[in-house]
Scaffold this active site. Structure first.
Site, mmCIF file in Angstrom:
data_model
loop_
_atom_site.group_PDB
_atom_site.id
_atom_site.type_symbol
_atom_site.label_atom_id
_atom_site.label_comp_id
_atom_site.label_asym_id
_atom_site.label_seq_id
_atom_site.Cartn_x
_atom_site.Cartn_y
_atom_site.Cartn_z
ATOM 1 N N GLU A 187 -5.194 -8.154 1.150
ATOM 2 C CA GLU A 187 -5.902 -8.161 2.169
ATOM 3 C C GLU A 187 -7.501 -7.879 2.065
ATOM 4 O O GLU A 187 -7.763 -6.991 1.010
ATOM 5 C CB GLU A 187 -5.635 -6.781 2.737
ATOM 6 C CG GLU A 187 -4.096 -6.688 3.577
ATOM 7 C CD GLU A 187 -3.362 -5.479 3.862
ATOM 8 O OE1 GLU A 187 -4.331 -4.719 4.434
ATOM 9 O OE2 GLU A 187 -2.297 -5.290 4.131
ATOM 10 N N GLU B 197 0.929 -1.228 -0.031
ATOM 11 C CA GLU B 197 -0.143 0.195 -0.066
ATOM 12 C C GLU B 197 0.714 1.134 -0.165
ATOM 13 O O GLU B 197 0.664 2.121 0.898
ATOM 14 C CB GLU B 197 -0.809 0.010 1.364
ATOM 15 C CG GLU B 197 -1.865 -1.050 1.114
ATOM 16 C CD GLU B 197 -3.054 -1.088 2.131
ATOM 17 O OE1 GLU B 197 -2.710 -0.256 3.187
ATOM 18 O OE2 GLU B 197 -4.064 -1.802 2.312
HETATM 19 O O1 IFM Z 1 -3.884 -3.295 9.360
HETATM 20 C C1 IFM Z 1 -3.907 -2.432 8.090
HETATM 21 C C2 IFM Z 1 -2.744 -2.956 7.419
HETATM 22 O O2 IFM Z 1 -1.468 -2.828 7.967
HETATM 23 C C3 IFM Z 1 -2.612 -2.284 5.949
HETATM 24 N N1 IFM Z 1 -4.046 -2.234 5.339
HETATM 25 C C4 IFM Z 1 -5.056 -1.858 5.944
HETATM 26 C C5 IFM Z 1 -5.079 -2.643 7.190
HETATM 27 C C6 IFM Z 1 -6.230 -2.163 8.075
HETATM 28 O O3 IFM Z 1 -6.183 -0.818 8.439
#
Ligand code: IFM
Length: 464
Positions: free
Chosen positions: A367, A172
Site C-alpha cells: 500500500e 496491518e
Molecule cells: O484505507 C486504509 C487501508 O484499509 C489500510 N491502510 C491504510 C489505508 C488508508 O487509511
C-alpha cells in the site's frame, strides 16, 4: 492531455511488478448477500457516532456485483497484480464451520475475472473484518481466535491452491490493534490502551498457524505491515528515547517475532520479558511463519517527543504513551492531514534491511497512496495533481531503496477505487478511480492515466 512525468522516472528492474489494491469491506458491499455473516465493521459502522459521515460499508463501491468492471480497470491500467481481501464472514458467517459455497463462488468469479485478463491475484485473508460472533467471544483478545483463523485459512488454502502463488494472512495488525482495540476509533471500538497488547500476540499466532496451512498446500505466505520511520523531535535525550520507544511499538513488536523469533524489548513501557499470554512454543510457531514476501504499507513518518513527566498526555493518539506523537514540521499534508514525505519510504526500507539483514524477505509495497480533495470538473474529469505528485515522489523514493540494495518485488498503489475509508466514511478519497457513491459509476482520474503511462514506459524500456 499527456500523462508522462515532467522528469523521466528511473528504470525499475526487469520483472518489477505494478499493481493496485482494495479491501473487501471498503469496496464490496453486498453485506446481506450469499449468506454472509455480520462482521465487527458492520456492527461498528451501524453504531451512531462512529463514522464521520454516518455512512456504512453496506454498499461501498458495490464491487460484489461490479468486480468485473474493477478487474477491467486494473487491466486497462496495465496492472500485473490486483490485491484484494477475502471477507471472512462471507466464508464462515460465524467464524467457524464449513465454507459457504456462495462466498467461495464470489471469489471464484473474481479470480476468473482477473486471470482472464492476465492479472495475478494477491489475496489477503484478513483486512480487519472479524466475524462479529468471534468478537462476542473476546475477538483478538481471546487466544482461541487464532485457532479459528487457522481453520479459516485452511479452507481458503484449499480454495487458492494452484490458483494463486502467494496468500497474505493479515493486513496491518498493529493498526488494527491500535485503532480497533486500544483507541476505539475503528471496529470493534474497544478502548483498552496497553491492555490490548495480547491482541498483537494472538494475531501473530494466527499468522503462524495459518502460514502452516497455506504452505501445506504449496502456497507462499505474505503478511502486510504498516511501517513508519520514527524521528525524534530534537536531539534531547527525552525525545530520542521517545522515538526509540515508539519505533519499537509500531515497527518492531509485530515484526521481530516473525523475522527474528523473539519479542522486542518492551521494558521501556514497563512490561516484563515473558507475559503470560505468550505460551511456550508460540514464538516457534510464529517464526516458522516467516513470510516469503513481506508486505510494506507506507504512508508517512512520525515524530516522537518526550513528555514532561508531570504533564498528562491529552492527545487522542497518545494510547496512554509516555511520549507524544506529532506530524512532520514543514511537510505538506494530505487531505487526511498526513505528512507527505516520500523519502520516508526509502528510509524505512533501508532501516528494515539494516535491522533484519538476511532475515528480511523480499518486499512488496502492498500500500502507498494518499487522499486528496479532488472533485470532477464540468466535463467529469478529475485533475488530481496532488496525487500524481505524491505517487511520483514515492515511486522515485522506492527506486532509491532498490538502488541501496533492498529487494523489492513490486509496487501496489492504494487504492484502485475511492472507497469506504473506515471511520472517515466516504469523506476521504484515496482512489486513482473516482466512484460516484450514488450511481457507483467509476471514472479514472488523471492519476490513473499517469500511472498507466508510467507502467507502459517502464515496460517499453523508455524510462530515463
Ligand atoms: O484505507 C486504509 C487501508 O484499509 C489500510 N491502510 C491504510 C489505508 C488508508 O487509511
Amino acid at each position: 492531455m499527456t500523462h508522462t512525468p515532467a522528469r523521466p522516472l528511473p528504470r525499475f528492474p526487469e520483472g518489477f511488478l505494478w499493481g493496485a489494491g482494495t479491501s473487501c469491506y471498503q469496496v464490496e458491499g453486498g453485506v446481506h448477500e450469499g449468506g454472509r455473516g455480520e462482521s465487527v465493521w458492520d456492527r461498528f459502522a451501524h453504531t451512531p457516532g462512529t463514522i464521520a459521515d454516518a455512512s456504512t460499508g453496506d454498499e461501498a463501491c458495490d464491487s460484489y456485483h461490479r468486480y468485473a468492471e474493477d478487474a477491467e480497470l486494473a487491466a486497462e491500467l496495465g496492472a500485473d497484480l490486483y490485491r484484494f481481501s477475502v471477507a471472512w464472514p462471507r466464508i464462515q458467517p460465524e467464524g467457524t464451520g464449513p465454507a459457504l459455497e456462495a462466498g467461495l463462488d464470489y471469489y471464484d468469479r473474481l479470480l476468473e475475472a482477473l486471470s482472464s485478463r492476465g492479472i495475478t491475484a494477491v489475496p489477503t485473508l484478513y483486512h480487519w473484518d472479524l466475524p462479529q460472533a468471534l468478537e462476542d467471544q473476546g475477538g483478538w483478545l481471546n487466544r482461541e481466535t487464532a485457532y479459528r483463523f487457522a481453520e479459516y485459512a485452511a479452507l481458503m488454502a484449499e480454495f487458492f491452491a494452484g490458483r494463486v502463488e502467494t496468500v497474505h494472512t493479515l493486513n496491518e495488525p498493529f493498526i488494527h490493534l491500535a485503532l480497533g482495540y486500544a483507541l476505539g476509533t475503528h471496529a470493534p471500538g474497544r478502548t483498552l490502551g496497553f491492555e490490548a497488547l495480547p491482541g498483537a500476540h494472538h494475531q501473530l499466532l494466527a499468522h503462524g498457524l495459518a502460514a502452516a496451512e497455506l504452505r501445506a498446500r504449496g502456497l507462499k505466505v505474505g503478511l502486510a505491515h504498516n511501517y513508519t520511520p520514527v524521528r525524534a523531535a530534537s536531539s534531547a535525550p527525552a525525545d530520542i528515547a521517545a522515538a526509540h520507544a515508539y519505533d519499537t511499538l509500531h515497527n518492531r513488536v509485530l515484526t521481530d517475532p516473525l523475522l527474528l523469533g523473539e519479542y522486542a524489548d518492551l521494558s521501556v513501557f514497563g512490561f516484563e520479558d515473558a507475559p503470560e499470554y505468550v505460551h511456550e512454543g508460540d514464538l516457534k510457531i510464529i517464526s516458522s511463519g516467516r513470510p516469503d514476501v513481506l508486505g510494506v504499507n507506507y504512508y508517512n513518518p512520525t515524530t516522537a517527543a518526550g513528555l514532561d513527566p508531570l504533564a498528562a498526555s491529552t492527545s487522542p493518539l497518545s494510547l496512554g504513551l509516555p511520549f507524544e506523537l506529532r506530524g512532520v514540521e514543514g511537510a505538506p499534508v494530505t487531505a487526511f492531514g498526513w505528512p507527505i514525505v516520500p523519502e520516508g519510504l526509502t528510509e524505512i526500507l533501508v532501516t528494515l534491511k539494516q535491522r533484519y539483514g538476511a532475515a528480511l524477505p523480499p518486499v512488496l509495497i502492498t500500500e502507498n497512496g494518499c487522499s486528496t480533495l479532488d472533485e470532477p470538473d464540468q466535463d467529469g474529469v478529475v485533475h488530481d495533481e496532488g496525487r500524481i505528485e505524491f505517487l511520483d515522489g514515492h515511486i522515485r523514493a522506492l527506486h532509491e531503496a532498490i538502488e541501496a540494495g533492498v529487494d523489492v518485488l513490486g509496487y501496489v498503489v492504494w487504492t484502485l477505487l475511492d472507497n469506504f475509508e473506515w471511520d472517515q466514511g466516504f469523506e476521504q478519497r484515496f482512489g486513482i478511480v473516482r466512484v460516484d457513491f450514488d450511481t457507483f459509476a467509476r471514472t479514472p482520474k488523471d492519476s490513473y492515466h499517469w500511472l498507466r503511462a508510467l507502467i507502459q514506459d517502464q515496460r517499453s524500456g523508455s524510462a530515463g
